[in-house]
Design an enzyme around this catalytic site. Sequence first.
Site, PDB file in Angstrom:
ATOM      1  N   ASP A  24     -95.279  48.694  28.995  1.00  0.00           N
ATOM      2  CA  ASP A  24     -96.412  48.502  28.085  1.00  0.00           C
ATOM      3  C   ASP A  24     -96.487  49.625  27.045  1.00  0.00           C
ATOM      4  O   ASP A  24     -96.056  50.741  27.304  1.00  0.00           O
ATOM      5  CB  ASP A  24     -97.715  48.444  28.903  1.00  0.00           C
ATOM      6  N   GLY A  25     -97.029  49.292  25.881  1.00  0.00           N
ATOM      7  CA  GLY A  25     -97.297  50.307  24.860  1.00  0.00           C
ATOM      8  C   GLY A  25     -96.378  50.260  23.653  1.00  0.00           C
ATOM      9  O   GLY A  25     -96.395  51.175  22.823  1.00  0.00           O
ATOM     10  N   ARG A  28     -98.575  50.154  20.368  1.00  0.00           N
ATOM     11  CA  ARG A  28     -99.252  51.415  20.067  1.00  0.00           C
ATOM     12  C   ARG A  28     -98.259  52.499  19.652  1.00  0.00           C
ATOM     13  O   ARG A  28     -98.527  53.322  18.788  1.00  0.00           O
ATOM     14  CB  ARG A  28    -100.081  51.867  21.277  1.00  0.00           C
ATOM     15  N   GLU A  71     -99.785  35.106  29.460  1.00  0.00           N
ATOM     16  CA  GLU A  71    -100.878  35.388  28.503  1.00  0.00           C
ATOM     17  C   GLU A  71    -100.352  35.853  27.145  1.00  0.00           C
ATOM     18  O   GLU A  71    -101.067  35.788  26.142  1.00  0.00           O
ATOM     19  CB  GLU A  71    -101.819  36.460  29.064  1.00  0.00           C
ATOM     20  N   ASN A  72     -99.120  36.339  27.115  1.00  0.00           N
ATOM     21  CA  ASN A  72     -98.580  36.863  25.850  1.00  0.00           C
ATOM     22  C   ASN A  72     -98.353  35.777  24.788  1.00  0.00           C
ATOM     23  O   ASN A  72     -98.199  36.081  23.606  1.00  0.00           O
ATOM     24  CB  ASN A  72     -97.285  37.659  26.085  1.00  0.00           C
ATOM     25  N   SER A 200    -102.447  43.354  35.141  1.00  0.00           N
ATOM     26  CA  SER A 200    -102.175  42.297  34.155  1.00  0.00           C
ATOM     27  C   SER A 200    -101.382  41.110  34.717  1.00  0.00           C
ATOM     28  O   SER A 200    -100.393  40.674  34.121  1.00  0.00           O
ATOM     29  CB  SER A 200    -101.471  42.878  32.914  1.00  0.00           C
TER      30      SER A 200
END
Length: 250
Positions: A24-25, A28, A71-72, A200
């Site tokens: 994840d990330g 960002r 969900e993506n 998640s």
Amino acid sequence: MKESDLKDKIDINKLPVHIAIIMDGNGRWAKKNGQPRVFGHQNGVKAVREATEAAAELGVKYLTLYAFSTENWNRPAFEVNALMTLLVQTLRKEVQTLNKNNIRLQAIGDLEKLPSKCYRELLEAIEKTKDNSRMTLVLALNYSAKWEITRATRLIAEQVKKDTLKPEDITNEVFANHLATKDIPDPELLIRTSGEARISNFLLWQIAYAELYFTPLFWPEFRKNNLYEAIINFQNRERRFGKTSEQIQT
Ligand code: IPE
Ligand code: IPE
Ligand code: MG
């Protein structure tokens, strides 16, 4: 610390057999660098290579990477398309390396619902690496634990309806055998990057007793040393499985 110094601190006899990672990330990280989100995904591929190589070199037998959740699909179409294209490109490019390193590729998730090009590329990579035995790399694609558990329940219900399985014979093991991970041992260590402390919808059944490790690093920053740090942290934990500390130590 130097890569070799950290690596030497790992007790090779107490390695987790299966490590799972929520990568994840990416978005960002890209933003921090003044770039579009897709740039983050592209740079996440290097981290995938590093984690895979480091795990295989150590002797970890299974590495599962959460690459795309059910969900993506709710992300902007542009980003979803970029992720799928990146997947096809990476699979195509990395099959040779997987074979060279004796790594078998597998996938969990609702794979048939992937764009057909991705699905075909994935099946091909799985087929081409199927005889490799050093480590199994499992990609979770269009995966979610609730999808997987619901599917297992449906498969079991169908057998009960056909009278080939009795309700009283549904055990932990029977249930686990209907999950996408049926031939894969449960992960002992679950890593999530980017500082979020949530699961998640990943491997809810399988992580019942996993050790959770959260790092603030964004996924594109993740390197071999960071995997070593996570494993060293794991090896310093006392895994009690419901027993008392005294029982574990004797
Ligand atoms: C992880 O990075 C990759 C996928 C979920 C496909 P993100 O794209 O979720 O990055 P952030 O969390 O928005 O920074
Ligand atoms: C989890 O990351 C899924 C993957 C890493 C593929 P997300 O970025 O989708 O998770 P949330 O939405 O922040 O919980
Ligand atoms: Mg995210």
